[in-house]
Structure formats: structure tokens, C-alpha cells
Design a protein around this motif. Structure first.
Motif, short mmCIF file in Angstrom:
data_model
loop_
_atom_site.label_atom_id
_atom_site.label_comp_id
_atom_site.label_asym_id
_atom_site.label_seq_id
_atom_site.Cartn_x
_atom_site.Cartn_y
_atom_site.Cartn_z
N MET A 1 0.84 -1.19 0.00
CA MET A 1 0.00 0.00 0.00
C MET A 1 0.87 1.24 0.00
SD MET A 1 -2.79 1.34 2.81
CE MET A 1 -3.87 -0.06 2.64
N VAL A 2 0.55 2.20 -0.86
CA VAL A 2 1.24 3.47 -0.86
C VAL A 2 0.86 4.21 0.41
CG1 VAL A 2 1.49 5.69 -2.03
CG2 VAL A 2 1.24 3.59 -3.37
N PRO A 3 1.84 4.73 1.17
CA PRO A 3 1.50 5.43 2.43
C PRO A 3 0.55 6.59 2.18
CG PRO A 3 3.86 5.04 2.27
CD PRO A 3 3.29 4.70 0.94
N ILE A 4 -0.37 6.80 3.13
CA ILE A 4 -1.23 7.98 3.03
C ILE A 4 -0.48 9.18 3.60
CG2 ILE A 4 -3.29 6.54 3.28
CD1 ILE A 4 -3.62 8.00 6.09
N LYS A 5 -0.77 10.33 3.05
CA LYS A 5 -0.16 11.57 3.52
C LYS A 5 -1.02 12.15 4.65
CE LYS A 5 2.06 12.56 -0.88
NZ LYS A 5 2.21 13.51 -2.01
N LEU A 6 -0.40 12.34 5.80
CA LEU A 6 -1.13 12.70 7.02
C LEU A 6 -0.65 14.03 7.57
CD1 LEU A 6 -3.14 11.53 9.26
CD2 LEU A 6 -1.05 10.92 10.50
N ALA A 7 -1.60 14.88 7.93
CA ALA A 7 -1.29 16.09 8.71
C ALA A 7 -1.69 15.83 10.15
CB ALA A 7 -2.06 17.29 8.17
N ILE A 8 -0.83 16.20 11.08
CA ILE A 8 -1.13 16.09 12.51
C ILE A 8 -1.34 17.50 13.03
CG2 ILE A 8 -0.32 15.36 14.78
CD1 ILE A 8 1.37 13.24 13.42
N VAL A 9 -2.52 17.76 13.57
CA VAL A 9 -2.86 19.08 14.10
C VAL A 9 -2.83 19.01 15.61
CG1 VAL A 9 -4.52 20.97 14.10
CG2 VAL A 9 -4.32 19.48 12.09
N GLY A 10 -1.93 19.78 16.22
CA GLY A 10 -1.73 19.73 17.67
C GLY A 10 -0.44 19.01 17.98
N CYS A 11 0.53 19.73 18.52
CA CYS A 11 1.87 19.18 18.75
C CYS A 11 2.21 19.14 20.23
CB CYS A 11 2.92 19.99 17.97
SG CYS A 11 2.73 19.81 16.19
N GLY A 12 1.22 18.78 21.05
CA GLY A 12 1.42 18.68 22.48
C GLY A 12 1.94 17.33 22.90
N ALA A 13 1.67 16.98 24.16
CA ALA A 13 2.25 15.78 24.76
C ALA A 13 1.79 14.50 24.10
CB ALA A 13 1.93 15.75 26.26
N ILE A 14 0.51 14.39 23.73
CA ILE A 14 0.03 13.14 23.16
C ILE A 14 0.62 12.91 21.78
CG2 ILE A 14 -2.08 14.11 22.13
CD1 ILE A 14 -1.68 10.66 23.84
N THR A 15 0.85 13.97 21.03
CA THR A 15 1.51 13.83 19.73
C THR A 15 2.97 13.47 19.92
OG1 THR A 15 0.00 15.31 18.57
CG2 THR A 15 2.19 15.07 17.63
N ASP A 16 3.62 14.14 20.87
CA ASP A 16 5.03 13.89 21.14
C ASP A 16 5.27 12.45 21.61
OD1 ASP A 16 7.70 13.96 21.87
OD2 ASP A 16 7.48 15.57 23.33
N GLN A 17 4.45 11.99 22.55
CA GLN A 17 4.70 10.70 23.18
C GLN A 17 4.00 9.53 22.50
OE1 GLN A 17 3.96 10.99 27.45
NE2 GLN A 17 4.56 13.14 27.41
N GLY A 18 2.96 9.83 21.72
CA GLY A 18 2.18 8.75 21.12
C GLY A 18 2.07 8.80 19.61
#
Length: 340
Positions: free
Chosen positions: A1-18
């Protein structure tokens, strides 16, 4: 599968750690953009994880460049960001809780239907193999008839978001019930459906609650209770009592159930989710599922309707709130009087 292009909105602790490390490990995900009002925070994560993602402070600028969006902002902003994404016909994975109001959650579900796209909600514990295993055994009456359960999850302290939004009820939507308890509520809805009646108490005093308790009555002889705390270290488990056994499941256990059969006193059995596929990184598994649903059209494990159901039940609990007894506070008070 070709990877999907993802935007992550919000760069707090849950994004950093998870979310971000899981996304970078996934062969199905290409992190295309990191979006945050605090550009320095987004840039810090980009450099920390040595990723090539674009950094910006407005998700609208990257929607034409991505296949889907993960929303991991403070709770009050989930709805606005998700609405913009869905209006552009893109799917969205929303960190729990889906929104801070049931009306807003319903509106997002309707918008997703109109735009022929989908919502996934980040109840990561639903990805655990043991969650599905217990549901299967429950439906097959493997333990007999369950008549009672108790859930407790508590720590002295707890999750500390970068923005401290969890200290403001308007931003978080609530306290320990929303921040920690919704993982359990989501699983209880999946396993047992909705209770027919309940009582609920917490210690919010108009702000965010640190402790809450409820008694639930499902009819047909099934009753349950929960206790969630940010001040008391509890056993962090589900306990189910049936006519044939007592079943224990650790709140953070991913694969095993512990069973004590009533006809074998003194013997404890472990039931394992043998053959469960996927990684033990369930943030990655959640993202892998998001990519597969986007490409293949399958249903998410936790869709928008399920996410909205947990929001609805938080609202119902809060609307029926009574004052929680706080013997621990009185113990401290009395001890202080005796030993100033």
C-alpha cells in the motif's frame, strides 16, 4: 500500500509521546505536516524526530497536500478543526474525546455522511486484542451470566498536557471522567450497551473534577460501578462477576484476562489473545487502521457514532451530578488539627 499523507494538528504531549513516533514507524503513513498555533512547538517536534514534515500554524494551508488529518489539539478545538477537514471531504482521526458536546459530535457525524468521508476516534484501548476477546467471550456466555462489574482507575497526579488545558473546564469539557474515564466508558458501551439508569457523583465544585463515582443499572440483573481518580492510586482494573467466574482485566492490559472459576477455588486461569495480529504499539495500529479504512473503505473500530456516544454519556453523567463524599479530605483535615 502506498503510504497515506497525514497532517497532525496539535503538537502537544500526546503527539510527542504517542501519535508522531507511531506515525513515523508506520509503513502506511507519511507525515506530511505538523500544525500548531505555537510554531516553535511544531518545529521542536520536527527536529526531535528528524522528520521532513512541513510546519505551519493553519491546517487550511495543507489540506490540498494530504489524504487525512489527525486532530490532537486541546479538547475544545477538536470540533472546529474536524469540521474544516470534513468540509474539504477528507477523513479525520480525532483524539478522544471526540468533542466537548454531544450536539457538536452529532453535527460532525452528519457532515461526514454528507461529504462521503469518515471519522475515527482515538480510543486506543479499543485496539487492544483483549478488548475484542472479552467481547467475544461475553457474547458466547463463556463466563456464564455476568451480574456485576466494577471499574476503577486512579493515579496520584496524572497526564500533564503542554497547554494545561485540562485545568479549565471550558477547554477540557470536564475532569477525570473525560480525561481518563472515557476510555473505560467507551469499552463498557462496546461490551454492554447503555445502562437504563444510573447515579453519579463527583467533587468538581464547579471546576474540573478530580474524583468521580457512578452506579449503573442495565436491567436484566446486570449492575456496575466505576471510580475514577486523579488523587488516589487505585488498582486500575475491571472486575466482572458472573454466576460461574470472577474475571479481572487490567485497565492497561492488552492481551490477557484472569479468570477465577467458582468451581475451582484457589485456581486462577489466564486467557490470552493468541494469534492476535498487529504491533504492540497500539497508537501505530490505530494509524494503520486509519490508513486501511481510507484506502479500502472498511469501517473504523471506533467511528464517529461510537465517539459521540461516549460524549453523550459524559453529558448525562454531569447533568445528574451530586456531590461526592470526600472522606480522604476529612482525614487530612482531622490529621492537620491533631498535628498542626
Amino acid at each position: 500500500m502506498v503510504p497515506i499523507k497525514l497532517a497532525i494538528v496539535g503538537c502537544g504531549a500526546i503527539t510527542d509521546q504517542g501519535h508522531l513516533p507511531a506515525a513515523l514507524r508506520s509503513p502506511l503513513i507519511e507525515v506530511t505536516a505538523l500544525v500548531d498555533n505555537d510554531l516553535a512547538r511544531a518545529e521542536l517536534l520536527r527536529r526531535k524526530y528528524a522528520c521532513s514534515a512541513e510546519v505551519c500554524d493553519d491546517v487550511a494551508r495543507v489540506l490540498s497536500k494530504v489524504d487525512g488529518v489527525l486532530v490532537a489539539t486541546p479538547n475544545h478545538a477538536h470540533g472546529d478543526v474536524a469540521r474544516l477537514v470534513l468540509e474539504n471531504g477528507l477523513p479525520v482521526l480525532i483524539e478522544k474525546p471526540m468533542t466537548t458536546s454531544y450536539a457538536e459530535a452529532q453535527a460532525l457525524c452528519e457532515l461526514a455522511r454528507r461529504r462521503s468521508t469518515f471519522i475515527s476516534v482515538g480510543f486506543v484501548t479499543r485496539q487492544y486484542p483483549v478488548t475484542r476477546l472479552f467481547k467475544r467471550l461475553l457474547d458466547e456466555r463463556f463466563f456464564g451470566r455476568v451480574g456485576r462489574f466494577h471499574v476503577e482507575f486512579g493515579t496520584a497526579g496524572g497526564w500533564a498536557p503542554v497547554s494545561n488545558y485540562n485545568l479549565d473546564r471550558k477547554l477540557s469539557g470536564g475532569g477525570v471522567l473525560v480525561i481518563n474515564g472515557t476510555h473505560a466508558i467507551d469499552r463498557l458501551l462496546y461490551w454492554f450497551g447503555e445502562p437504563k439508569s444510573f447515579t453519579y457523583a463527583d467533587d468538581s465544585y464547579g471546576g474540573v473534577e478530580a474524583n468521580c463515582k457512578a452506579e449503573l443499572d442495565y436491567g436484566d440483573g446486570l449492575r456496575g460501578s466505576f471510580f475514577f481518580s486523579k488523587t488516589i492510586a487505585l488498582k486500575n482494573r475491571f472486575v466482572f462477576e458472573s454466576d460461574q467466574a470472577i474475571v479481572e482485566l487490567g485497565a492497561n492490559e492488552t492481551r490477557q484476562l484472569t479468570v477465577t472459576r467458582r468451581d475451582l477455588p484457589g485456581v486462577r486461569l489466564r486467557i490470552d489473545s493468541l494469534g492476535a495480529s498487529g504491533t504492540d504499539d497500539y497508537f501505530q495500529e490505530q494509524l494503520n487502521e486509519f490508513a486501511r479504512v481510507l484506502r479500502d473503505g472498511a469501517a473504523p473500530t471506533v467511528d464517529g457514532e461510537a465517539g459521540a456516544a461516549s460524549v453523550r454519556w459524559c453529558e448525562r453523567f454531569y447533568s445528574a451530578r451530586t456531590q461526592l463524599e470526600e472522606p480522604w479530605a476529612w482525614y487530612r483535615h482531622l490529621n492537620k488539627e491533631r498535628h498542626p
